[in-house]
Design a protein around this motif. Structure first.
Motif, PDB file in Angstrom:
ATOM      1  N   HIS A 101      24.423-107.960 146.304  1.00 15.22           N
ATOM      2  CA  HIS A 101      23.043-108.031 146.794  1.00 15.22           C
ATOM      3  C   HIS A 101      22.295-106.730 146.502  1.00 15.22           C
ATOM      4  N   ALA A 102      22.972-105.596 146.687  1.00 13.04           N
ATOM      5  CA  ALA A 102      22.329-104.303 146.456  1.00 13.04           C
ATOM      6  C   ALA A 102      21.953-104.134 144.983  1.00 13.04           C
ATOM      7  N   ARG A 103      22.851-104.501 144.078  1.00 15.82           N
ATOM      8  CA  ARG A 103      22.562-104.381 142.649  1.00 15.82           C
ATOM      9  C   ARG A 103      21.348-105.228 142.277  1.00 15.82           C
ATOM     10  N   ARG A 104      21.321-106.430 142.773  1.00 15.26           N
ATOM     11  CA  ARG A 104      20.195-107.313 142.441  1.00 15.26           C
ATOM     12  C   ARG A 104      18.881-106.742 142.987  1.00 15.26           C
ATOM     13  N   ALA A 105      18.931-106.228 144.222  1.00 18.15           N
ATOM     14  CA  ALA A 105      17.719-105.677 144.822  1.00 18.15           C
ATOM     15  C   ALA A 105      17.214-104.470 144.047  1.00 18.15           C
ATOM     16  N   LEU A 106      18.114-103.611 143.617  1.00 24.69           N
ATOM     17  CA  LEU A 106      17.708-102.411 142.886  1.00 24.69           C
ATOM     18  C   LEU A 106      17.135-102.746 141.521  1.00 24.69           C
ATOM     19  N   VAL A 107      17.794-103.620 140.792  1.00 28.27           N
ATOM     20  CA  VAL A 107      17.321-103.990 139.450  1.00 28.27           C
ATOM     21  C   VAL A 107      15.962-104.673 139.532  1.00 28.27           C
ATOM     22  N   ASP A 108      15.784-105.538 140.529  1.00 30.95           N
ATOM     23  CA  ASP A 108      14.501-106.233 140.679  1.00 30.95           C
ATOM     24  C   ASP A 108      13.387-105.263 141.066  1.00 30.95           C
ATOM     25  N   ALA A 109      13.716-104.287 141.931  1.00 27.92           N
ATOM     26  CA  ALA A 109      12.696-103.359 142.426  1.00 27.92           C
ATOM     27  C   ALA A 109      12.353-102.273 141.416  1.00 27.92           C
ATOM     28  N   MET A 110      13.307-101.946 140.534  1.00 27.17           N
ATOM     29  CA  MET A 110      13.087-100.850 139.573  1.00 27.17           C
ATOM     30  C   MET A 110      13.418-101.307 138.160  1.00 27.17           C
ATOM     31  N   PRO A 111      12.642-102.245 137.598  1.00 27.87           N
ATOM     32  CA  PRO A 111      12.931-102.731 136.240  1.00 27.87           C
ATOM     33  C   PRO A 111      12.809-101.640 135.184  1.00 27.87           C
ATOM     34  N   TRP A 112      12.132-100.548 135.516  1.00 28.10           N
ATOM     35  CA  TRP A 112      11.948 -99.440 134.581  1.00 28.10           C
ATOM     36  C   TRP A 112      13.183 -98.548 134.476  1.00 28.10           C
ATOM     37  N   ALA A 113      14.154 -98.725 135.385  1.00 27.87           N
ATOM     38  CA  ALA A 113      15.339 -97.867 135.427  1.00 27.87           C
ATOM     39  C   ALA A 113      16.500 -98.567 134.735  1.00 27.87           C
ATOM     40  N   ALA A 114      16.677 -98.292 133.449  1.00 27.10           N
ATOM     41  CA  ALA A 114      17.688 -99.006 132.660  1.00 27.10           C
ATOM     42  C   ALA A 114      19.101 -98.737 133.137  1.00 27.10           C
ATOM     43  N   SER A 115      19.391 -97.533 133.612  1.00 25.15           N
ATOM     44  CA  SER A 115      20.765 -97.176 133.988  1.00 25.15           C
ATOM     45  C   SER A 115      21.263 -97.916 135.217  1.00 25.15           C
ATOM     46  N   LEU A 116      20.349 -98.525 135.990  1.00 31.72           N
ATOM     47  CA  LEU A 116      20.784 -99.279 137.167  1.00 31.72           C
ATOM     48  C   LEU A 116      21.643-100.471 136.779  1.00 31.72           C
ATOM     49  N   ARG A 117      21.515-100.918 135.540  1.00 33.85           N
ATOM     50  CA  ARG A 117      22.309-102.063 135.110  1.00 33.85           C
ATOM     51  C   ARG A 117      23.757-101.676 134.812  1.00 33.85           C
ATOM     52  N   GLY A 118      24.040-100.384 134.800  1.00 33.90           N
ATOM     53  CA  GLY A 118      25.406 -99.919 134.591  1.00 33.90           C
ATOM     54  C   GLY A 118      25.817 -98.927 135.663  1.00 33.90           C
ATOM     55  N   PRO A 119      25.875 -99.370 136.926  1.00 39.86           N
ATOM     56  CA  PRO A 119      26.182 -98.436 138.017  1.00 39.86           C
ATOM     57  C   PRO A 119      27.627 -97.951 137.976  1.00 39.86           C
ATOM     58  N   TRP A 120      27.882 -96.882 138.699  1.00 41.42           N
ATOM     59  CA  TRP A 120      29.216 -96.321 138.836  1.00 41.42           C
ATOM     60  C   TRP A 120      29.727 -96.584 140.240  1.00 41.42           C
TER      61      TRP A 120
END
Length: 368
Positions: A101-120
């Motif tokens: 849920h957190a990953r989806r929320a972050l990617v949806d809220a910050m589409p400009w942040a490409a690195s969110l799609r590859g979290p650590w």
């Protein structure tokens, strides 16, 4: 306080985060904004931590992610580096419903942040990319690699530490009862001196703004603070300093001198507008000056009677806010408010943190 570390490996960025926060996160998501520096190199900007339970909540998570994204954008971030902290395996983190849920929320809220799609992730035994990759083993990399990273070595060499958990950021009273008793006796005697100095002025009608004795005593207290920096003060001195900080004129002079740094001394900043002047100039924190004041104020708190340390705790919390150490500032402000509900300086720090207001030097930090 600024520690500059140049890194080329993402593991150094992961290792860097607990030192920025001041503690090792647990059950959390930490976001680090990546900004463009004057030379074109990436700089780590705002670092924020939130509970995994909050960001991973199906209903509340998206709104929280949008708020965090707004703060990161306002700080100048063009990308965001994300790390999930959860005491389990790589597989356990990836399968946790809150993480999804957190990953989806972050990617949806910050589409400009490409690195969110590859979290650590940082688990109980390993860390690495959360998703399968070519650079990490199937279960991740061993945690000891973080301890030996360039970032960890640089921060340790600079005297920085990350405590075990957020609660450990609080100042603990010393268990030396004799030392605390000596500080309390000296404090009680100093409080009588202050009362007598105030009474001298009150004896006149109409009373003067302040008596000459009170002015002299304030200068003495400022000198006592300045002479105790970098030293190991006697227990009696710590008791006297606690009483000195109860006077807001002395406390503000000490605060302004610490923020100003350099060779500025507290007695020269006793005028009531000294703090406003320093805030207008907004110098970035000087490490040696902040560290010395922090250590002395912590010693004052550690030797203070129960329920009486709010003046020193409020000073500490403000210094931490100025130093962009938000988590510690919040913990110390909470301590001050527990000991003295409504303590003004602690309330101001809490309000600044709640509104995500940075210290005034922070927006110009790249120029410094």
């Amino acid at each position: 306080m600024t520690t500059t570390v140049t890194v080329d490996d993402p593991r150094d960025l992961v290792a860097h985060l607990p030192y920025r926060l001041g503690f090792h996160p647990a059950d959390s998501v930490v976001l680090a904004g990546l900004c463009r520096g004057p030379s074109g190199r990436d700089l780590v900007g705002l670092v924020v931590r939130c509970d995994l339970a909050d960001l991973g909540h199906p209903a509340a998570g998206p709104a929280l992610a949008a708020t965090l994204g707004g703060h990161l954008l306002a700080d100048g971030a063009y990308d965001v580096f994300a790390v999930v902290y959860l005491a389990t395996s790589r597989r356990g983190v990836s399968r946790d419903e809150r993480v999804r849920h957190a990953r989806r929320a972050l990617v949806d809220a910050m589409p400009w942040a490409a690195s969110l799609r590859g979290p650590w992730f940082v688990g109980h035994e390993a860390f690495g990319h959360l998703d399968p990759c070519r650079c990490c083993a199937a279960g991740g990399r061993p945690l000891r690699d973080l301890e030996t990273s360039v970032a960890s070595a640089a921060f340790v060499a600079d005297g920085r530490a990350a405590v075990r958990c957020r609660e450990d950021l609080a100042v603990v009273r010393t268990q030396d009862t004799a030392a605390r008793a000596a500080a309390a006796r000296a404090g009680a005697q100093e409080r009588r001196r202050v009362a007598a100095a105030r009474a001298v002025g009150a004896a006149f009608r109409p009373p003067p703004a302040e008596s000459a004795e009170l002015c002299r005593l304030r200068q003495e207290h400022c000198d006592l603070w300045d002479s105790s920096l970098g030293e190991v003060p006697a227990h009696a001195t710590l008791g006297r300093l606690l009483v000195a900080l109860e006077d807001t004129r002395v406390r503000d002079a000490v605060l302004a001198a610490t923020l100003a740094g350099g060779d500025v001394v507290a007695r020269d900043l006793l005028p009531v507008d000294a703090v406003d002047l320093v805030l207008t100039v907004a110098p970035p924190p000087e490490r040696d000056t902040i560290v010395a004041a922090d250590r002395l104020a912590c010693a004052v708190v550690a030797h203070a009677p129960d329920g009486a340390a709010a003046p020193a705790l409020g000073l500490l919390s403000y210094l931490c806010w100025w130093d962009a150490a938000g988590a510690r500032a919040d913990v110390l402000a909470g301590q001050a408010l527990q000991e003295q509900p409504g303590h003004r300086l602690a309330v101001l720090v809490r309000e600044a943190l709640d509104a995500a207001v940075p210290p005034p030097w922070y927006p110009q930090r790249h120029e410094h």
